[in-house]
Motif scaffolding. Structure first.
Motif, PDB file in Angstrom:
ATOM      1  N   GLY A  21       0.788  -1.224   0.000  1.00  0.00           N
ATOM      2  CA  GLY A  21       0.000   0.000   0.000  1.00  0.00           C
ATOM      3  C   GLY A  21       0.818   1.271   0.000  1.00  0.00           C
ATOM      4  O   GLY A  21       0.277   2.361  -0.154  1.00  0.00           O
ATOM      5  N   THR A  22       2.147   1.140   0.190  1.00  0.00           N
ATOM      6  CA  THR A  22       3.000   2.331   0.196  1.00  0.00           C
ATOM      7  C   THR A  22       3.853   2.424  -1.069  1.00  0.00           C
ATOM      8  O   THR A  22       4.314   3.498  -1.414  1.00  0.00           O
ATOM      9  CB  THR A  22       3.951   2.352   1.415  1.00  0.00           C
ATOM     10  N   LYS A  23       4.077   1.279  -1.708  1.00  0.00           N
ATOM     11  CA  LYS A  23       4.885   1.221  -2.928  1.00  0.00           C
ATOM     12  C   LYS A  23       4.190   0.308  -3.926  1.00  0.00           C
ATOM     13  O   LYS A  23       3.469  -0.610  -3.536  1.00  0.00           O
ATOM     14  CB  LYS A  23       6.283   0.653  -2.643  1.00  0.00           C
ATOM     15  N   PRO A  24       4.440   0.520  -5.219  1.00  0.00           N
ATOM     16  CA  PRO A  24       3.870  -0.386  -6.227  1.00  0.00           C
ATOM     17  C   PRO A  24       4.427  -1.806  -6.079  1.00  0.00           C
ATOM     18  O   PRO A  24       5.556  -2.005  -5.617  1.00  0.00           O
ATOM     19  CB  PRO A  24       4.331   0.218  -7.559  1.00  0.00           C
ATOM     20  N   ILE A  25       3.634  -2.772  -6.463  1.00  0.00           N
ATOM     21  CA  ILE A  25       4.015  -4.188  -6.387  1.00  0.00           C
ATOM     22  C   ILE A  25       5.342  -4.448  -7.100  1.00  0.00           C
ATOM     23  O   ILE A  25       6.154  -5.241  -6.632  1.00  0.00           O
ATOM     24  CB  ILE A  25       2.894  -5.071  -6.983  1.00  0.00           C
ATOM     25  N   THR A  26       5.581  -3.784  -8.226  1.00  0.00           N
ATOM     26  CA  THR A  26       6.818  -4.019  -8.979  1.00  0.00           C
ATOM     27  C   THR A  26       8.050  -3.672  -8.147  1.00  0.00           C
ATOM     28  O   THR A  26       9.051  -4.396  -8.181  1.00  0.00           O
ATOM     29  CB  THR A  26       6.831  -3.210 -10.289  1.00  0.00           C
ATOM     30  N   ILE A  27       7.974  -2.595  -7.395  1.00  0.00           N
ATOM     31  CA  ILE A  27       9.115  -2.177  -6.569  1.00  0.00           C
ATOM     32  C   ILE A  27       9.281  -3.123  -5.381  1.00  0.00           C
ATOM     33  O   ILE A  27      10.399  -3.516  -5.036  1.00  0.00           O
ATOM     34  CB  ILE A  27       8.950  -0.716  -6.122  1.00  0.00           C
ATOM     35  N   ILE A  28       8.171  -3.507  -4.759  1.00  0.00           N
ATOM     36  CA  ILE A  28       8.237  -4.449  -3.637  1.00  0.00           C
ATOM     37  C   ILE A  28       8.840  -5.772  -4.110  1.00  0.00           C
ATOM     38  O   ILE A  28       9.681  -6.359  -3.426  1.00  0.00           O
ATOM     39  CB  ILE A  28       6.845  -4.672  -3.024  1.00  0.00           C
ATOM     40  N   ALA A  29       8.428  -6.224  -5.286  1.00  0.00           N
ATOM     41  CA  ALA A  29       8.945  -7.479  -5.837  1.00  0.00           C
ATOM     42  C   ALA A  29      10.465  -7.410  -6.016  1.00  0.00           C
ATOM     43  O   ALA A  29      11.175  -8.358  -5.677  1.00  0.00           O
ATOM     44  CB  ALA A  29       8.263  -7.789  -7.160  1.00  0.00           C
ATOM     45  N   LYS A  30      10.954  -6.291  -6.531  1.00  0.00           N
ATOM     46  CA  LYS A  30      12.410  -6.139  -6.710  1.00  0.00           C
ATOM     47  C   LYS A  30      13.122  -6.180  -5.368  1.00  0.00           C
ATOM     48  O   LYS A  30      14.182  -6.793  -5.234  1.00  0.00           O
ATOM     49  CB  LYS A  30      12.714  -4.833  -7.438  1.00  0.00           C
ATOM     50  N   GLU A  31      12.562  -5.513  -4.368  1.00  0.00           N
ATOM     51  CA  GLU A  31      13.189  -5.483  -3.045  1.00  0.00           C
ATOM     52  C   GLU A  31      13.215  -6.864  -2.395  1.00  0.00           C
ATOM     53  O   GLU A  31      14.132  -7.187  -1.649  1.00  0.00           O
ATOM     54  CB  GLU A  31      12.469  -4.486  -2.140  1.00  0.00           C
ATOM     55  N   PRO A  49      -3.291  -4.145   1.261  1.00  0.00           N
ATOM     56  CA  PRO A  49      -3.582  -3.184   0.194  1.00  0.00           C
ATOM     57  C   PRO A  49      -2.521  -3.283  -0.902  1.00  0.00           C
ATOM     58  O   PRO A  49      -1.357  -3.569  -0.627  1.00  0.00           O
ATOM     59  CB  PRO A  49      -3.524  -1.825   0.897  1.00  0.00           C
ATOM     60  N   VAL A  50      -2.939  -3.059  -2.140  1.00  0.00           N
ATOM     61  CA  VAL A  50      -2.041  -3.229  -3.280  1.00  0.00           C
ATOM     62  C   VAL A  50      -2.038  -1.991  -4.151  1.00  0.00           C
ATOM     63  O   VAL A  50      -3.094  -1.460  -4.485  1.00  0.00           O
ATOM     64  CB  VAL A  50      -2.493  -4.449  -4.123  1.00  0.00           C
ATOM     65  N   MET A  51      -0.836  -1.524  -4.498  1.00  0.00           N
ATOM     66  CA  MET A  51      -0.674  -0.452  -5.490  1.00  0.00           C
ATOM     67  C   MET A  51      -0.182  -1.119  -6.769  1.00  0.00           C
ATOM     68  O   MET A  51       0.896  -1.700  -6.792  1.00  0.00           O
ATOM     69  CB  MET A  51       0.346   0.590  -5.026  1.00  0.00           C
ATOM     70  N   HIS A  52      -0.980  -1.029  -7.827  1.00  0.00           N
ATOM     71  CA  HIS A  52      -0.623  -1.707  -9.073  1.00  0.00           C
ATOM     72  C   HIS A  52       0.290  -0.887  -9.961  1.00  0.00           C
ATOM     73  O   HIS A  52       1.065  -1.422 -10.712  1.00  0.00           O
ATOM     74  CB  HIS A  52      -1.889  -2.058  -9.879  1.00  0.00           C
ATOM     75  N   ARG A  53       0.167   0.438  -9.911  1.00  0.00           N
ATOM     76  CA  ARG A  53       0.961   1.250 -10.831  1.00  0.00           C
ATOM     77  C   ARG A  53       1.305   2.587 -10.197  1.00  0.00           C
ATOM     78  O   ARG A  53       0.686   3.019  -9.237  1.00  0.00           O
ATOM     79  CB  ARG A  53       0.205   1.480 -12.124  1.00  0.00           C
ATOM     80  N   ILE A  54       2.264   3.241 -10.801  1.00  0.00           N
ATOM     81  CA  ILE A  54       2.685   4.563 -10.365  1.00  0.00           C
ATOM     82  C   ILE A  54       1.891   5.590 -11.157  1.00  0.00           C
ATOM     83  O   ILE A  54       1.836   5.504 -12.381  1.00  0.00           O
ATOM     84  CB  ILE A  54       4.197   4.773 -10.579  1.00  0.00           C
TER      85      ILE A  54
END
Length: 59
Positions: A21-31, A49-54
Motif C-alpha cells: 500500500g505504500t509502494k507499487p508491487i513491482t518495486i516491492i517485488a524487486k526489493e 492493500p495493493v498499489m498496481h501502478r505509479i
C-alpha cells in the motif's frame, strides 16, 4: 530450486506487510527478489492493500 517455489520467510512477510500500500508491487517485488505475480498473490492472500501502478504527473 526456483525462487517462486520457495516458501515465504517471516522476514519477507513482515517486509511485505510494511511496504504493501505504500509502494507499487513491482518495486516491492524487486526489493524481495520475487516476481510481481508471486508478490501480488501473497498480498491478496494476506488481504493487504495493493498499489498496481505509479501515477504519472503531466509535464
Amino acid at each position: 530450486m526456483a525462487r517462486w517455489k520457495q516458501s515465504w520467510s517471516e522476514e519477507e512477510l513482515s517486509k511485505l506487510r510494511k511496504l504493501a500500500g505504500t509502494k507499487p508491487i513491482t518495486i516491492i517485488a524487486k526489493e524481495l527478489g520475487r516476481t510481481t505475480g508471486t508478490v501480488l498473490a501473497k498480498a491478496i492472500e494476506q488481504k493487504l492493500p495493493v498499489m498496481h501502478r505509479i501515477e504519472r504527473t503531466t509535464q
